[in-house]
Design a protein around this motif. Structure first.
Motif, PDB file in Angstrom:
ATOM      1  N   MET A   1       0.833  -1.170   0.000  1.00  8.14           N
ATOM      2  CA  MET A   1       0.000   0.000   0.000  1.00  8.14           C
ATOM      3  C   MET A   1       0.891   1.252   0.000  1.00  8.14           C
ATOM      4  O   MET A   1       1.768   1.404   0.821  1.00  8.14           O
ATOM      5  CB  MET A   1      -0.903  -0.021   1.236  1.00  8.14           C
ATOM      6  N   ASN A   2       0.650   2.155  -0.927  1.00 12.50           N
ATOM      7  CA  ASN A   2       1.431   3.375  -1.038  1.00 12.50           C
ATOM      8  C   ASN A   2       0.807   4.456  -0.159  1.00 12.50           C
ATOM      9  O   ASN A   2      -0.293   4.921  -0.423  1.00 12.50           O
ATOM     10  CB  ASN A   2       1.486   3.824  -2.499  1.00 12.50           C
ATOM     11  N   THR A   3       1.523   4.856   0.890  1.00 11.87           N
ATOM     12  CA  THR A   3       1.018   5.880   1.806  1.00 11.87           C
ATOM     13  C   THR A   3       1.577   7.256   1.480  1.00 11.87           C
ATOM     14  O   THR A   3       1.296   8.209   2.180  1.00 11.87           O
ATOM     15  CB  THR A   3       1.376   5.527   3.264  1.00 11.87           C
ATOM     16  N   GLU A   4       2.380   7.350   0.415  1.00 14.94           N
ATOM     17  CA  GLU A   4       2.984   8.618   0.054  1.00 14.94           C
ATOM     18  C   GLU A   4       1.935   9.532  -0.572  1.00 14.94           C
ATOM     19  O   GLU A   4       1.167   9.140  -1.450  1.00 14.94           O
ATOM     20  CB  GLU A   4       4.118   8.366  -0.946  1.00 14.94           C
ATOM     21  N   LEU A   5       1.903  10.775  -0.109  1.00 11.34           N
ATOM     22  CA  LEU A   5       0.954  11.748  -0.624  1.00 11.34           C
ATOM     23  C   LEU A   5       1.458  12.320  -1.944  1.00 11.34           C
ATOM     24  O   LEU A   5       2.660  12.438  -2.158  1.00 11.34           O
ATOM     25  CB  LEU A   5       0.763  12.885   0.373  1.00 11.34           C
ATOM     26  N   PRO A   6       0.540  12.716  -2.843  1.00 13.11           N
ATOM     27  CA  PRO A   6       0.995  13.352  -4.079  1.00 13.11           C
ATOM     28  C   PRO A   6       1.664  14.687  -3.767  1.00 13.11           C
ATOM     29  O   PRO A   6       1.302  15.361  -2.802  1.00 13.11           O
ATOM     30  CB  PRO A   6      -0.298  13.559  -4.877  1.00 13.11           C
ATOM     31  N   GLU A   7       2.640  15.054  -4.591  1.00 15.19           N
ATOM     32  CA  GLU A   7       3.377  16.283  -4.328  1.00 15.19           C
ATOM     33  C   GLU A   7       2.515  17.508  -4.592  1.00 15.19           C
ATOM     34  O   GLU A   7       1.802  17.585  -5.586  1.00 15.19           O
ATOM     35  CB  GLU A   7       4.637  16.353  -5.193  1.00 15.19           C
ATOM     36  N   ASP A   8       2.577  18.458  -3.682  1.00 16.76           N
ATOM     37  CA  ASP A   8       1.844  19.702  -3.791  1.00 16.76           C
ATOM     38  C   ASP A   8       2.492  20.575  -4.872  1.00 16.76           C
ATOM     39  O   ASP A   8       3.703  20.809  -4.830  1.00 16.76           O
ATOM     40  CB  ASP A   8       1.879  20.413  -2.429  1.00 16.76           C
ATOM     41  N   PRO A   9       1.717  21.092  -5.845  1.00 19.84           N
ATOM     42  CA  PRO A   9       2.298  21.903  -6.931  1.00 19.84           C
ATOM     43  C   PRO A   9       2.995  23.171  -6.432  1.00 19.84           C
ATOM     44  O   PRO A   9       4.031  23.549  -6.960  1.00 19.84           O
ATOM     45  CB  PRO A   9       1.104  22.261  -7.810  1.00 19.84           C
ATOM     46  N   GLN A  10       2.437  23.822  -5.412  1.00 17.26           N
ATOM     47  CA  GLN A  10       3.075  25.024  -4.863  1.00 17.26           C
ATOM     48  C   GLN A  10       4.422  24.690  -4.253  1.00 17.26           C
ATOM     49  O   GLN A  10       5.401  25.404  -4.437  1.00 17.26           O
ATOM     50  CB  GLN A  10       2.189  25.661  -3.798  1.00 17.26           C
ATOM     51  N   ARG A  11       4.464  23.572  -3.520  1.00 16.85           N
ATOM     52  CA  ARG A  11       5.717  23.142  -2.902  1.00 16.85           C
ATOM     53  C   ARG A  11       6.738  22.813  -3.978  1.00 16.85           C
ATOM     54  O   ARG A  11       7.911  23.166  -3.871  1.00 16.85           O
ATOM     55  CB  ARG A  11       5.471  21.934  -2.010  1.00 16.85           C
ATOM     56  N   ARG A  12       6.287  22.134  -5.040  1.00 16.51           N
ATOM     57  CA  ARG A  12       7.185  21.764  -6.130  1.00 16.51           C
ATOM     58  C   ARG A  12       7.751  23.018  -6.807  1.00 16.51           C
ATOM     59  O   ARG A  12       8.948  23.101  -7.072  1.00 16.51           O
ATOM     60  CB  ARG A  12       6.473  20.892  -7.157  1.00 16.51           C
ATOM     61  N   ARG A  13       6.901  24.038  -7.075  1.00 16.50           N
ATOM     62  CA  ARG A  13       7.372  25.278  -7.699  1.00 16.50           C
ATOM     63  C   ARG A  13       8.381  26.000  -6.811  1.00 16.50           C
ATOM     64  O   ARG A  13       9.400  26.499  -7.286  1.00 16.50           O
ATOM     65  CB  ARG A  13       6.193  26.204  -8.018  1.00 16.50           C
ATOM     66  N   LEU A  14       8.094  26.050  -5.517  1.00 21.34           N
ATOM     67  CA  LEU A  14       9.024  26.695  -4.585  1.00 21.34           C
ATOM     68  C   LEU A  14      10.347  25.956  -4.559  1.00 21.34           C
ATOM     69  O   LEU A  14      11.417  26.566  -4.614  1.00 21.34           O
ATOM     70  CB  LEU A  14       8.410  26.761  -3.182  1.00 21.34           C
ATOM     71  N   ARG A  15      10.281  24.636  -4.505  1.00 22.43           N
ATOM     72  CA  ARG A  15      11.510  23.832  -4.498  1.00 22.43           C
ATOM     73  C   ARG A  15      12.312  24.066  -5.775  1.00 22.43           C
ATOM     74  O   ARG A  15      13.530  24.238  -5.731  1.00 22.43           O
ATOM     75  CB  ARG A  15      11.175  22.362  -4.343  1.00 22.43           C
TER      76      ARG A  15
END
Length: 121
Positions: A1-15
């Motif tokens: 079971m994959n418990t990883e959350l999808p990446e947040d687009p705002q967080r990805r842009r900031l990163r």
């Protein structure tokens, strides 16, 4: 079971922005040593007449440096406002030094975010 959350687009842009600043900074030439010499060349108008050889990477860095520094300063101040100590409550035998927790993340003080900021600056 994959418990990883999808990446947040705002967080990805900031990163991505932070990583781009890091790459641009790494490629640019440091002016730290040159500024001592240049400071002695300030003319009566308060300027230094400079002829310098700048690489494309230097120009890319200088083009956004002011805005990047302002953004980092704002980020640092906002993080400091969020992550500050507060009395954790509870019973302690040392009333002069109560147990403190971070107001935002509730880790024992100093929290990892504050330590990371402190280490970086």
């Amino acid at each position: 079971m994959n418990t990883e959350l999808p990446e947040d687009p705002q967080r990805r842009r900031l990163r991505e922005r932070l990583e781009l600043i890091q790459v641009r900074t790494d490629k640019a030439t440091s002016w730290r040593e040159s500024t001592a010499t240049l400071r002695r060349l300030v003319n009566r108008e308060g300027f230094v007449p400079v002829k310098a050889k700048l690489s494309v990477e230097d120009l890319d860095f200088l083009a956004g440096a002011r805005e990047d520094v302002l953004g980092f300063a704002e980020l640092g101040l906002r993080l400091l406002d969020l992550h500050q100590p507060r009395d954790a409550g509870g019973i302690t035998s040392d009333t002069a030094h109560p147990i403190l927790r971070c107001r935002s993340c509730m880790w024992r003080w100093p929290c990892p975010t504050f330590r990371a900021l402190s280490d970086a600056f």
